[in-house]
Design a protein around this motif. Structure first.
Motif, PDB file in Angstrom:
ATOM      1  N   VAL A   1       0.835  -1.210   0.000  1.00 29.38           N
ATOM      2  CA  VAL A   1       0.000   0.000   0.000  1.00 29.38           C
ATOM      3  C   VAL A   1       0.869   1.259   0.000  1.00 29.38           C
ATOM      4  CG1 VAL A   1      -1.638   1.361   1.367  1.00 29.38           C
ATOM      5  CG2 VAL A   1      -2.003  -1.090   1.071  1.00 29.38           C
ATOM      6  N   ILE A   2       1.856   1.311   0.921  1.00 28.82           N
ATOM      7  CA  ILE A   2       2.710   2.499   1.029  1.00 28.82           C
ATOM      8  C   ILE A   2       3.519   2.697  -0.240  1.00 28.82           C
ATOM      9  CG2 ILE A   2       4.626   3.561   2.278  1.00 28.82           C
ATOM     10  CD1 ILE A   2       3.643   2.130   4.797  1.00 28.82           C
ATOM     11  N   ALA A   3       4.098   1.614  -0.767  1.00 35.17           N
ATOM     12  CA  ALA A   3       4.918   1.720  -1.978  1.00 35.17           C
ATOM     13  C   ALA A   3       4.084   2.159  -3.173  1.00 35.17           C
ATOM     14  CB  ALA A   3       5.603   0.391  -2.271  1.00 35.17           C
ATOM     15  N   ALA A   4       2.871   1.616  -3.294  1.00 30.77           N
ATOM     16  CA  ALA A   4       2.000   1.987  -4.417  1.00 30.77           C
ATOM     17  C   ALA A   4       1.671   3.477  -4.372  1.00 30.77           C
ATOM     18  CB  ALA A   4       0.725   1.160  -4.386  1.00 30.77           C
ATOM     19  N   ILE A   5       1.366   3.968  -3.177  1.00 26.85           N
ATOM     20  CA  ILE A   5       1.052   5.397  -3.020  1.00 26.85           C
ATOM     21  C   ILE A   5       2.271   6.250  -3.356  1.00 26.85           C
ATOM     22  CG2 ILE A   5       0.463   7.201  -1.343  1.00 26.85           C
ATOM     23  CD1 ILE A   5      -1.259   5.102   0.094  1.00 26.85           C
ATOM     24  N   LEU A   6       3.451   5.852  -2.840  1.00 26.30           N
ATOM     25  CA  LEU A   6       4.665   6.629  -3.069  1.00 26.30           C
ATOM     26  C   LEU A   6       5.084   6.631  -4.539  1.00 26.30           C
ATOM     27  CD1 LEU A   6       6.863   5.709   0.037  1.00 26.30           C
ATOM     28  CD2 LEU A   6       5.594   7.812  -0.391  1.00 26.30           C
ATOM     29  N   ILE A   7       4.936   5.491  -5.215  1.00 28.39           N
ATOM     30  CA  ILE A   7       5.291   5.424  -6.637  1.00 28.39           C
ATOM     31  C   ILE A   7       4.358   6.308  -7.456  1.00 28.39           C
ATOM     32  CG2 ILE A   7       5.346   3.908  -8.653  1.00 28.39           C
ATOM     33  CD1 ILE A   7       6.410   1.691  -6.814  1.00 28.39           C
TER      34      ILE A   7
END
Length: 232
Positions: free
Chosen positions: A159-165
């Motif tokens: 979730v965090i990586a998807a948002i940051l990307i």
């Protein structure tokens, strides 16, 4: 991680408390300073030190996690592909960490072209590392479906990586079209990146109280619970 958050707040508060100055490195019409604008001024020593510490901690988190899985203190990699993904994640973190250190040294005020190049290296390196880590955790969680912490860690990272990307892509687009929006996105990504790093702290804490070899891969292959998960 706390040092990273503290530095970001110190830089943001410094910019606000000094009356939101327009730094030399800012574009005309740009009202919101980038982190790199603040970091290229009087707070550069703090900015460089923080970037170095953050980069080293990022790489070490992945290296230590890999060691703990290999030594049987965390749920192990049961296949070669997980070990390959783990190694690629470490390589990505090294590339991203090097980019972070270099972008802080070659600041946007004195070396704008190099700064932007190293910023790109940092973003790409961290993104690749995150993708490989998530894939590794996905396969591990499929092998040990009864371990809820693995699923929780995998989902948090995803979730965090998807948002940051997604934010990083938006940042890249607005960097040349809407500087103020890009600046807001940069601050948001910086704080969000700290939360991504905290997921590794959550992972490493799972080794607490676990003795070396206790979670050995060969031993777990013989457990009925593992075979049930494999059949599922």
């Amino acid at each position: 991680m706390a040092f990273n958050i503290a530095t970001l707040w110190a830089m943001l508060i410094t910019w606000l408390a000094t009356g939101r100055p327009h730094y030399v490195s800012q574009e005309s019409g740009q009202n919101i300073a980038f982190i790199s604008d603040v970091g290229a001024d009087i707070l550069k020593p703090l900015f460089v030190v923080t970037c170095c510490i953050t980069a080293v901690c990022f790489v070490l988190s992945l290296v230590v996690e890999r060691y703990l899985r290999h030594s049987g203190r965390l749920m192990p990699n049961m296949r070669t592909r997980e070990r390959v993904l783990s190694s690629l994640a470490i390589l990505g973190s090294i590339i991203g960490g090097a980019g972070l250190i270099l972008l802080s040294i070659f600041d946007t005020k004195r070396h704008p072209t190099l700064h932007n190049c190293f910023l790109l290296v940092f973003i790409v390196g961290v993104a690749l590392s995150a993708i490989f880590s998530i894939l590794e955790f996905r396969w591990i969680s499929k092998d040990f479906q009864h371990v809820k912490r693995l699923k929780r860690s995998y989902r948090m990272k995803a979730v965090i990586a998807a948002i940051l990307i997604a934010l990083a892509i938006a940042f890249g687009v607005t960097l040349f079209t809407a500087a103020n929006v890009a600046a807001v996105l940069e601050w948001t990504i910086a704080f969000g990146y700290t939360f991504y790093l905290l997921t590794f702290y959550y992972d490493l804490r799972q080794s607490k109280g676990v003795h070396k070899g206790e979670l050995n891969a060969d031993r777990l292959k013989e457990s009925p619970r593992y075979r049930v998960d494999q059949a599922a």
